[in-house]
Motif scaffolding. Structure first.
Motif, PDB file in Angstrom:
ATOM      1  N   SER A 129       0.822  -1.202   0.000  1.00 44.78           N
ATOM      2  CA  SER A 129       0.000   0.000   0.000  1.00 44.78           C
ATOM      3  C   SER A 129       0.862   1.261   0.000  1.00 44.78           C
ATOM      4  O   SER A 129       0.593   2.214  -0.745  1.00 44.78           O
ATOM      5  N   MET A 130       1.918   1.241   0.814  1.00 41.64           N
ATOM      6  CA  MET A 130       2.801   2.406   0.886  1.00 41.64           C
ATOM      7  C   MET A 130       3.508   2.628  -0.446  1.00 41.64           C
ATOM      8  O   MET A 130       3.620   3.763  -0.930  1.00 41.64           O
ATOM      9  N   CYS A 131       3.976   1.564  -1.062  1.00 41.47           N
ATOM     10  CA  CYS A 131       4.669   1.686  -2.350  1.00 41.47           C
ATOM     11  C   CYS A 131       3.728   2.180  -3.445  1.00 41.47           C
ATOM     12  O   CYS A 131       4.118   2.979  -4.307  1.00 41.47           O
ATOM     13  N   LEU A 132       2.464   1.728  -3.418  1.00 37.95           N
ATOM     14  CA  LEU A 132       1.491   2.195  -4.402  1.00 37.95           C
ATOM     15  C   LEU A 132       1.210   3.683  -4.229  1.00 37.95           C
ATOM     16  O   LEU A 132       1.091   4.429  -5.213  1.00 37.95           O
ATOM     17  N   ASP A 133       1.105   4.122  -2.960  1.00 34.10           N
ATOM     18  CA  ASP A 133       0.860   5.552  -2.694  1.00 34.10           C
ATOM     19  C   ASP A 133       2.010   6.395  -3.230  1.00 34.10           C
ATOM     20  O   ASP A 133       1.790   7.421  -3.886  1.00 34.10           O
ATOM     21  N   VAL A 134       3.235   5.973  -2.938  1.00 34.75           N
ATOM     22  CA  VAL A 134       4.400   6.726  -3.404  1.00 34.75           C
ATOM     23  C   VAL A 134       4.486   6.671  -4.922  1.00 34.75           C
ATOM     24  O   VAL A 134       4.832   7.666  -5.576  1.00 34.75           O
ATOM     25  N   SER A 135       4.146   5.514  -5.498  1.00 31.45           N
ATOM     26  CA  SER A 135       4.180   5.382  -6.955  1.00 31.45           C
ATOM     27  C   SER A 135       3.212   6.362  -7.610  1.00 31.45           C
ATOM     28  O   SER A 135       3.540   7.019  -8.603  1.00 31.45           O
ATOM     29  N   ARG A 136       1.997   6.490  -7.029  1.00 29.42           N
ATOM     30  CA  ARG A 136       1.019   7.441  -7.576  1.00 29.42           C
ATOM     31  C   ARG A 136       1.523   8.876  -7.452  1.00 29.42           C
ATOM     32  O   ARG A 136       1.354   9.694  -8.361  1.00 29.42           O
ATOM     33  N   LEU A 137       2.151   9.181  -6.311  1.00 27.84           N
ATOM     34  CA  LEU A 137       2.667  10.537  -6.107  1.00 27.84           C
ATOM     35  C   LEU A 137       3.845  10.837  -7.026  1.00 27.84           C
ATOM     36  O   LEU A 137       4.085  11.996  -7.372  1.00 27.84           O
ATOM     37  N   CYS A 138       4.583   9.809  -7.426  1.00 30.36           N
ATOM     38  CA  CYS A 138       5.680  10.024  -8.377  1.00 30.36           C
ATOM     39  C   CYS A 138       5.130  10.522  -9.715  1.00 30.36           C
ATOM     40  O   CYS A 138       5.758  11.335 -10.402  1.00 30.36           O
ATOM     41  N   LEU A 139       3.938  10.025 -10.087  1.00 34.29           N
ATOM     42  CA  LEU A 139       3.320  10.438 -11.345  1.00 34.29           C
ATOM     43  C   LEU A 139       2.574  11.758 -11.193  1.00 34.29           C
ATOM     44  O   LEU A 139       2.485  12.541 -12.130  1.00 34.29           O
ATOM     45  N   ASN A 140       2.029  11.996  -9.990  1.00 38.09           N
ATOM     46  CA  ASN A 140       1.283  13.231  -9.729  1.00 38.09           C
ATOM     47  C   ASN A 140       1.706  13.761  -8.367  1.00 38.09           C
ATOM     48  O   ASN A 140       1.023  13.555  -7.358  1.00 38.09           O
ATOM     49  N   PRO A 141       2.846  14.436  -8.290  1.00 42.78           N
ATOM     50  CA  PRO A 141       3.469  14.780  -6.999  1.00 42.78           C
ATOM     51  C   PRO A 141       2.703  15.777  -6.135  1.00 42.78           C
ATOM     52  O   PRO A 141       2.984  15.908  -4.942  1.00 42.78           O
ATOM     53  N   LEU A 157       8.356   3.197   6.319  1.00 45.43           N
ATOM     54  CA  LEU A 157       9.180   2.033   6.661  1.00 45.43           C
ATOM     55  C   LEU A 157       9.514   2.014   8.141  1.00 45.43           C
ATOM     56  O   LEU A 157       9.562   0.948   8.771  1.00 45.43           O
ATOM     57  N   LEU A 158       9.756   3.206   8.719  1.00 44.83           N
ATOM     58  CA  LEU A 158      10.067   3.293  10.147  1.00 44.83           C
ATOM     59  C   LEU A 158       8.875   2.825  10.976  1.00 44.83           C
ATOM     60  O   LEU A 158       9.031   2.086  11.950  1.00 44.83           O
ATOM     61  N   ASP A 159       7.651   3.236  10.577  1.00 42.87           N
ATOM     62  CA  ASP A 159       6.456   2.795  11.294  1.00 42.87           C
ATOM     63  C   ASP A 159       6.302   1.277  11.229  1.00 42.87           C
ATOM     64  O   ASP A 159       5.973   0.626  12.228  1.00 42.87           O
ATOM     65  N   ILE A 160       6.523   0.714  10.049  1.00 41.64           N
ATOM     66  CA  ILE A 160       6.410  -0.740   9.886  1.00 41.64           C
ATOM     67  C   ILE A 160       7.471  -1.450  10.720  1.00 41.64           C
ATOM     68  O   ILE A 160       7.203  -2.454  11.381  1.00 41.64           O
ATOM     69  N   ALA A 161       8.692  -0.903  10.715  1.00 43.86           N
ATOM     70  CA  ALA A 161       9.781  -1.522  11.491  1.00 43.86           C
ATOM     71  C   ALA A 161       9.467  -1.504  12.977  1.00 43.86           C
ATOM     72  O   ALA A 161       9.756  -2.466  13.704  1.00 43.86           O
ATOM     73  N   GLN A 162       8.866  -0.406  13.456  1.00 42.65           N
ATOM     74  CA  GLN A 162       8.508  -0.329  14.875  1.00 42.65           C
ATOM     75  C   GLN A 162       7.457  -1.379  15.224  1.00 42.65           C
ATOM     76  O   GLN A 162       7.501  -1.995  16.287  1.00 42.65           O
ATOM     77  N   ASN A 163       6.486  -1.598  14.321  1.00 40.87           N
ATOM     78  CA  ASN A 163       5.484  -2.636  14.550  1.00 40.87           C
ATOM     79  C   ASN A 163       6.106  -4.024  14.547  1.00 40.87           C
ATOM     80  O   ASN A 163       5.705  -4.898  15.309  1.00 40.87           O
ATOM     81  N   MET A 164       7.110  -4.225  13.683  1.00 43.79           N
ATOM     82  CA  MET A 164       7.758  -5.533  13.613  1.00 43.79           C
ATOM     83  C   MET A 164       8.502  -5.852  14.895  1.00 43.79           C
ATOM     84  O   MET A 164       8.583  -7.003  15.309  1.00 43.79           O
ATOM     85  N   ARG A 165       9.050  -4.834  15.558  1.00 37.83           N
ATOM     86  CA  ARG A 165       9.767  -5.076  16.814  1.00 37.83           C
ATOM     87  C   ARG A 165       8.818  -5.599  17.878  1.00 37.83           C
ATOM     88  O   ARG A 165       9.219  -6.331  18.776  1.00 37.83           O
ATOM     89  N   GLU A 166       7.533  -5.232  17.787  1.00 47.67           N
ATOM     90  CA  GLU A 166       6.562  -5.705  18.764  1.00 47.67           C
ATOM     91  C   GLU A 166       6.347  -7.212  18.661  1.00 47.67           C
ATOM     92  O   GLU A 166       5.872  -7.841  19.598  1.00 47.67           O
ATOM     93  N   SER A 167       6.671  -7.786  17.499  1.00 51.21           N
ATOM     94  CA  SER A 167       6.448  -9.223  17.310  1.00 51.21           C
ATOM     95  C   SER A 167       7.642 -10.064  17.750  1.00 51.21           C
ATOM     96  O   SER A 167       7.619 -11.278  17.627  1.00 51.21           O
ATOM     97  N   LEU A 168       8.701  -9.433  18.230  1.00 56.10           N
ATOM     98  CA  LEU A 168       9.867 -10.196  18.669  1.00 56.10           C
ATOM     99  C   LEU A 168       9.512 -11.031  19.888  1.00 56.10           C
ATOM    100  O   LEU A 168       8.799 -10.576  20.784  1.00 56.10           O
ATOM    101  N   PRO A 169      10.018 -12.254  19.976  1.00 56.71           N
ATOM    102  CA  PRO A 169       9.673 -13.115  21.115  1.00 56.71           C
ATOM    103  C   PRO A 169      10.352 -12.644  22.398  1.00 56.71           C
ATOM    104  O   PRO A 169      11.330 -11.904  22.377  1.00 56.71           O
ATOM    105  N   SER A 328      17.299   6.592   7.367  1.00 53.84           N
ATOM    106  CA  SER A 328      17.661   6.219   6.007  1.00 53.84           C
ATOM    107  C   SER A 328      19.172   6.239   5.808  1.00 53.84           C
ATOM    108  O   SER A 328      19.768   5.280   5.312  1.00 53.84           O
ATOM    109  N   ARG A 329      19.808   7.337   6.207  1.00 49.43           N
ATOM    110  CA  ARG A 329      21.252   7.464   6.032  1.00 49.43           C
ATOM    111  C   ARG A 329      22.012   6.532   6.967  1.00 49.43           C
ATOM    112  O   ARG A 329      22.998   5.891   6.576  1.00 49.43           O
ATOM    113  N   ALA A 330      21.567   6.443   8.215  1.00 47.02           N
ATOM    114  CA  ALA A 330      22.272   5.616   9.192  1.00 47.02           C
ATOM    115  C   ALA A 330      22.202   4.138   8.820  1.00 47.02           C
ATOM    116  O   ALA A 330      23.178   3.399   8.987  1.00 47.02           O
ATOM    117  N   ARG A 331      21.050   3.691   8.302  1.00 48.14           N
ATOM    118  CA  ARG A 331      20.924   2.283   7.912  1.00 48.14           C
ATOM    119  C   ARG A 331      21.853   1.944   6.753  1.00 48.14           C
ATOM    120  O   ARG A 331      22.451   0.868   6.719  1.00 48.14           O
TER     121      ARG A 331
END
Length: 512
Positions: A129-141, A157-169, A328-331
């Motif tokens: 969903s995020m990639c589709l949103d950005v893709s649409r904005l690339c065509l119509n910024p 991506l940061l929001d998704i990564a934070q959610n993924m940390r919640e799933s750690l055992p 982004s830069r640090a990663r």
């Protein structure tokens, strides 16, 4: 079908359909309705109703979660009553659907894996969903630049990564002790007495045991105390030992930071670097001009530049940095062959939060930034030093030594930080007193009292020249107290009290 098929595949359909795993959803719900007391603890910590692809499955899970939280065993009859008449049924009969779920139950032992399969499908849907949103904005910024779109993508991506940390055992205490012991053995193998990176200042190392990976360190000060100088000194000395460092400055250009490092190496004023003239001797009486730098001073500056060539310190001077932009830069640096050992931020008050957080006010914005920095430190496994500016309440007190309440718009910084410290130089306030009303005769003060007060102020100023303190007010991993440093006002450089003031500002270590 077996567990492996349910976990790995699901009912994907066409190649362009949304990622989902309805089979895993039904298998998990069937296991919950069969033995909820055993199954719910496997998934309740990280799995939420919105993670389910089928809205009806999400409603059933939400009802089971609610009942489990109240100590009630989820069962088919109670769940059927809960979902009866709900919009998400879409013509399905509750009793018949519950029966289908019960038949879909494969086993209880692997229920935790079903939950992770559901979470994985949700993660992939979010990414799509995020990639589709950005893709649409690339065509119509809609007025957004390419840089804005990159930052939007990184923020998502940061929001998704934070959610993924919640799933750690969870980790057992025995495993945690084993990890801690391994850290100690690693320190011995390195020949280091520190638990983490050296600050570059032995006095700070002795008090804190070094900069620990995943730690957030907050260093606050009033303007003109030298927080940039200390932050740059730490970054330079850590990098000189071979650790790659990222230093972000929100108020200084790269050449200004370079001037400080060059001046420190050559023992000159930073003004000398920019002007090419000497500030270590008075200007000419007749012309009022300062003398040009001597050839040997230019040589010292050139030698500082040569010594810095092998130091892996990188400067980021983008304005209005966000946590997503920093991540982004640090990663990228962390993933590279050179890696990343430390991040220094000068200063955190100049960072920006999300637009939503900014609308809620500065306190909420800083809380979001603080939580993001702590998450980033844990994600990358590197310490982050965040410099912070203190509010003016310090100036109103007779004792000017900072306390936690002096943090400006700090949000959750004080709570999130593993260590909170403040930089303090008594000479700064004494000099202000001497140049202001401090040397004015007070009402009802005798000449003798005035003379004694002036003499005492001058004595205290002389005693305080070049002295600085780092006041550690909070330290999760060690003690609190005061660390003494020396400060050279001309070159704006800090040294350990044990250092020879004529020694190099930093020593580059060459690793074979």
């Amino acid at each position: 079908m077996g567990d492996a098929h349910i976990i790995a595949h699901g009912l994907g359909g066409a190649s362009f359909s949304e990622p989902e795993n309805v089979q895993a959803e039904c298998a998990l719900l069937g296991a919950i309705l069969t033995n909820g007391r055993r199954v719910m603890p496997m998934v309740e910590e990280y799995l939420r109703p919105e993670h389910f692809y089928d809205p009806l499955n999400g409603v059933i899970y939400e009802a089971a979660l609610h009942m489990h939280g109240r100590g009630i065993e989820p069962n088919p009859l109670l769940i059927r009553d809960r979902i009866g008449g709900h919009d998400v049924l879409m013509g399905r009969v509750p009793a018949e659907y519950i029966a289908q779920i019960m038949l879909a139950m494969v086993g209880i032992a692997n229920a935790g894996e079903y939950g992770r399969a559901i979470f994985d499908a949700w993660t992939r849907r979010q990414l799509r969903s995020m990639c589709l949103d950005v893709s649409r904005l690339c065509l119509n910024p809609i007025g957004q630049s390419g840089e804005d779109l990159v930052e939007q993508l990184e923020s998502g991506l940061l929001d998704i990564a934070q959610n993924m940390r919640e799933s750690l055992p969870n980790v057992t205490i025995a495993e945690a002790i084993a990890q801690a012991i391994a850290c100690g053995r690693d320190a011995l193998a390195r020949g280091s007495a520190l638990a983490g990176l050296s600050w570059g200042y032995p006095a700070l190392d002795r008090m804190t045991g070094g900069l620990l990976a995943e730690g957030l360190y907050l260093l606050g000060a009033r303007p003109a105390m030298g927080k940039t100088a200390l932050g740059l000194g730490i970054a330079m000395r850590v990098a000189a030992r071979g650790e790659r460092v990222l230093f972000w400055s929100g108020e200084m250009a790269a050449r200004q930071l370079g001037a400080r490092a060059g001046a420190a190496w050559a023992g000159l004023s930073t003004l000398s670097v920019f002007s090419g003239r000497r500030y270590d001797i008075p200007e000419d009486v007749e012309t009022g001009m300062r003398v040009n730098l001597a050839p040997w001073q230019w040589d010292d500056l050139a030698e500082g530049e040569r010594q810095a060539e092998g130091v892996p310190l990188e400067l980021d001077t983008r304005s209005g940095l966000t946590v997503a932009g920093l991540r982004s830069r640090a990663r990228r640096m962390k993933r590279s062959k050179a890696g990343l050992g430390l991040i220094v931020l000068d200063y955190v008050g100049l960072m920006q939060g999300s637009e939503a957080a900014r609308r809620r006010g500065r306190y909420e914005e800083m809380s979001e930034i603080s939580a993001g920095l702590k998450t980033l430190a844990k994600e990358l496994g590197v310490p982050i030093i965040a410099l912070a500016q203190l509010n003016r309440d310090v100036e109103k007190r007779e004792d000017k030594r900072p306390i936690e309440a002096d943090l400006r718009d700090s949000g959750g910084l004080e709570q999130d930080a593993d260590m909170v410290a403040f930089l303090y130089r008594d000479h700064y306030y004494l000099a202000k007193e001497a140049s202001g009303d401090g040397l004015q005769k007070r009402e009802r003060e005798t000449d003798e009292q005035f003379a004694n007060r002036c003499s005492d102020l001058q004595f205290r100023m002389r005693e305080a020249v070049g002295k600085a303190q780092v006041l550690i007010r909070k330290n999760r991993h060690g003690g609190t107290g005061s660390v003494r440093l020396r400060f050279d006002h001309d070159s704006t450089w800090f040294r350990d009290e044990s250092e020879d003031p004529r020694s190099p500002a930093w020593v580059r270590e060459v690793h074979s």
